[in-house]
Design a protein around this motif. Sequence first.
Motif, PDB file in Angstrom:
ATOM      1  N   LEU A 201       0.433  -6.812  10.741  1.00  0.00           N
ATOM      2  CA  LEU A 201       1.037  -5.757  11.549  1.00  0.00           C
ATOM      3  C   LEU A 201       2.540  -5.953  11.735  1.00  0.00           C
ATOM      4  O   LEU A 201       3.236  -5.017  12.150  1.00  0.00           O
ATOM      5  CB  LEU A 201       0.350  -5.695  12.913  1.00  0.00           C
ATOM      6  CG  LEU A 201      -1.100  -5.210  12.885  1.00  0.00           C
ATOM      7  CD1 LEU A 201      -1.737  -5.351  14.255  1.00  0.00           C
ATOM      8  CD2 LEU A 201      -1.178  -3.768  12.407  1.00  0.00           C
ATOM      9  N   ASP A 202       3.038  -7.148  11.439  1.00  0.00           N
ATOM     10  CA  ASP A 202       4.470  -7.412  11.599  1.00  0.00           C
ATOM     11  C   ASP A 202       5.256  -7.119  10.328  1.00  0.00           C
ATOM     12  O   ASP A 202       6.454  -6.798  10.402  1.00  0.00           O
ATOM     13  CB  ASP A 202       4.669  -8.869  12.034  1.00  0.00           C
ATOM     14  CG  ASP A 202       3.989  -9.154  13.365  1.00  0.00           C
ATOM     15  OD1 ASP A 202       4.318  -8.471  14.345  1.00  0.00           O
ATOM     16  OD2 ASP A 202       3.115 -10.042  13.424  1.00  0.00           O
ATOM     17  N   THR A 203       4.625  -7.220   9.177  1.00  0.00           N
ATOM     18  CA  THR A 203       5.316  -6.958   7.906  1.00  0.00           C
ATOM     19  C   THR A 203       4.732  -5.774   7.151  1.00  0.00           C
ATOM     20  O   THR A 203       5.335  -5.291   6.184  1.00  0.00           O
ATOM     21  CB  THR A 203       5.239  -8.195   6.995  1.00  0.00           C
ATOM     22  OG1 THR A 203       3.871  -8.393   6.592  1.00  0.00           O
ATOM     23  CG2 THR A 203       5.755  -9.436   7.706  1.00  0.00           C
ATOM     24  N   LEU A 204       3.518  -5.323   7.565  1.00  0.00           N
ATOM     25  CA  LEU A 204       2.742  -4.269   6.899  1.00  0.00           C
ATOM     26  C   LEU A 204       2.320  -4.663   5.480  1.00  0.00           C
ATOM     27  O   LEU A 204       1.979  -3.801   4.665  1.00  0.00           O
ATOM     28  CB  LEU A 204       3.494  -2.941   6.877  1.00  0.00           C
ATOM     29  CG  LEU A 204       3.776  -2.334   8.257  1.00  0.00           C
ATOM     30  CD1 LEU A 204       4.407  -0.964   8.122  1.00  0.00           C
ATOM     31  CD2 LEU A 204       2.495  -2.251   9.103  1.00  0.00           C
ATOM     32  N   GLN A 205       2.305  -5.962   5.181  1.00  0.00           N
ATOM     33  CA  GLN A 205       1.698  -6.440   3.942  1.00  0.00           C
ATOM     34  C   GLN A 205       0.187  -6.396   4.099  1.00  0.00           C
ATOM     35  O   GLN A 205      -0.352  -6.611   5.200  1.00  0.00           O
ATOM     36  CB  GLN A 205       2.146  -7.866   3.633  1.00  0.00           C
ATOM     37  CG  GLN A 205       3.600  -8.004   3.227  1.00  0.00           C
ATOM     38  CD  GLN A 205       3.955  -9.460   2.994  1.00  0.00           C
ATOM     39  OE1 GLN A 205       4.116 -10.245   3.936  1.00  0.00           O
ATOM     40  NE2 GLN A 205       4.082  -9.817   1.727  1.00  0.00           N
ATOM     41  N   VAL A 206      -0.522  -6.159   3.000  1.00  0.00           N
ATOM     42  CA  VAL A 206      -1.969  -6.032   3.069  1.00  0.00           C
ATOM     43  C   VAL A 206      -2.621  -6.848   1.964  1.00  0.00           C
ATOM     44  O   VAL A 206      -2.048  -7.041   0.881  1.00  0.00           O
ATOM     45  CB  VAL A 206      -2.395  -4.547   2.975  1.00  0.00           C
ATOM     46  CG1 VAL A 206      -2.092  -3.973   1.587  1.00  0.00           C
ATOM     47  CG2 VAL A 206      -3.869  -4.368   3.325  1.00  0.00           C
ATOM     48  N   TYR A 207      -3.830  -7.348   2.264  1.00  0.00           N
ATOM     49  CA  TYR A 207      -4.609  -8.084   1.260  1.00  0.00           C
ATOM     50  C   TYR A 207      -6.045  -7.583   1.312  1.00  0.00           C
ATOM     51  O   TYR A 207      -6.685  -7.590   2.371  1.00  0.00           O
ATOM     52  CB  TYR A 207      -4.581  -9.585   1.543  1.00  0.00           C
ATOM     53  CG  TYR A 207      -5.396 -10.397   0.566  1.00  0.00           C
ATOM     54  CD1 TYR A 207      -5.023 -10.480  -0.772  1.00  0.00           C
ATOM     55  CD2 TYR A 207      -6.542 -11.076   0.970  1.00  0.00           C
ATOM     56  CE1 TYR A 207      -5.765 -11.226  -1.679  1.00  0.00           C
ATOM     57  CE2 TYR A 207      -7.284 -11.824   0.071  1.00  0.00           C
ATOM     58  CZ  TYR A 207      -6.897 -11.894  -1.245  1.00  0.00           C
ATOM     59  OH  TYR A 207      -7.630 -12.628  -2.143  1.00  0.00           O
ATOM     60  N   HIS A 208      -6.544  -7.118   0.162  1.00  0.00           N
ATOM     61  CA  HIS A 208      -7.926  -6.651   0.044  1.00  0.00           C
ATOM     62  C   HIS A 208      -8.734  -7.689  -0.730  1.00  0.00           C
ATOM     63  O   HIS A 208      -8.322  -8.102  -1.815  1.00  0.00           O
ATOM     64  CB  HIS A 208      -7.999  -5.326  -0.721  1.00  0.00           C
ATOM     65  CG  HIS A 208      -7.201  -4.220  -0.106  1.00  0.00           C
ATOM     66  ND1 HIS A 208      -7.562  -3.597   1.065  1.00  0.00           N
ATOM     67  CD2 HIS A 208      -6.055  -3.599  -0.512  1.00  0.00           C
ATOM     68  CE1 HIS A 208      -6.687  -2.651   1.356  1.00  0.00           C
ATOM     69  NE2 HIS A 208      -5.763  -2.633   0.417  1.00  0.00           N
TER      70      HIS A 208
END
Length: 347
Positions: free
Chosen positions: A231-238
């Motif tokens: 939520l701080d960088t909006l990076q995501v991992y699926h």
Amino acid sequence: MNELDFLKEQSFKGSRITKAYSTHFEKSNITHICLRGDFLKGEYPYWDLYFNEIRFSEGKAQLKAYLNDLDCFQGGILKNVEVTPLQEGYDVLLELAAENCAVSMHFFCKEFSASGKKYRGMDYSNVYQEKYPALDAKYAYLFDAKYLQKEERVELTEGYCLIAREYGHKLPKGAQVYGKRTELYKDETCLYAYTNYEGHDRIHKEILHHKNGHRYYAFHVSLYGISYLDLDTLQVYHYVPAGYEHDARWVVGESFIVTDLHYDPERNLIAYGGCYWADCYNVMVGLLEDPLNFDPHLISIRAILDPENERENWDDVDFESWCAEGLNVKTDNGKIELIGNEILLKK
């Protein structure tokens, strides 16, 4: 390719049988036969054959005699298999041979399946990229107002909320394409959106505060696996695992279905509650040092408590609490069990 075409095109004849067994349900008087083996050549290393609801013309006595001998053919050869479709069900000829015995079995079965397998056991490889971006491209048209069926707002902790919209498109012959688009908001600003086409996207309302100082939102794009959004960088991992051995024509097989999660920042451990399809609830535990690149290998608490699967007075295992000594879980007989740090943190 259907089951019969697959059977005809692959080199089943002469291949090695690694397992042969039957399952009989006395109450319903239904019997199934399963054969598993190794291909001698071709693109798939392994094969499985299933014959469901079988019936022998000779009657119950002959059926019992055949089934008693079935496990003798483990390590033997599949000499021949012929499956002929009938108006209802299949006519089957099986010829098996082992070192000191041979059998020719002729029977009827209601259902039949043949499949090739790329591997045996569990594969933890992440197959998200192999399947889900293509689904988004294929069904992009679905997320149009004319297909909207339902809209729901879900409040999360810390002022976050979700707007979830379900869409459906009826196809010819009664089929329907289903899709769900979920948007994550903070202060009326959409931060991220994701899709799910399987109808099982359990919502985790608690924001995860990690030991690394970042906050994460956990969610699901598939029935299996889990995704984390920083939520701080909006990076995501699926992460969606290849799963347990399955038909090689499928990308994803069955694996643990996460229904709830419980993070312990002191030890950087996470406990996932959930289950496998049609099985008992369990708790799986693993390290979560980096939610955007985590180790998917988890410890089964059920396997620790009942390694030989001999339970008699309980079935389910549920998360209870983290404590200084480790993890407390509750079985469905009401008993609290402590799983110590020495087990949970064992490399």
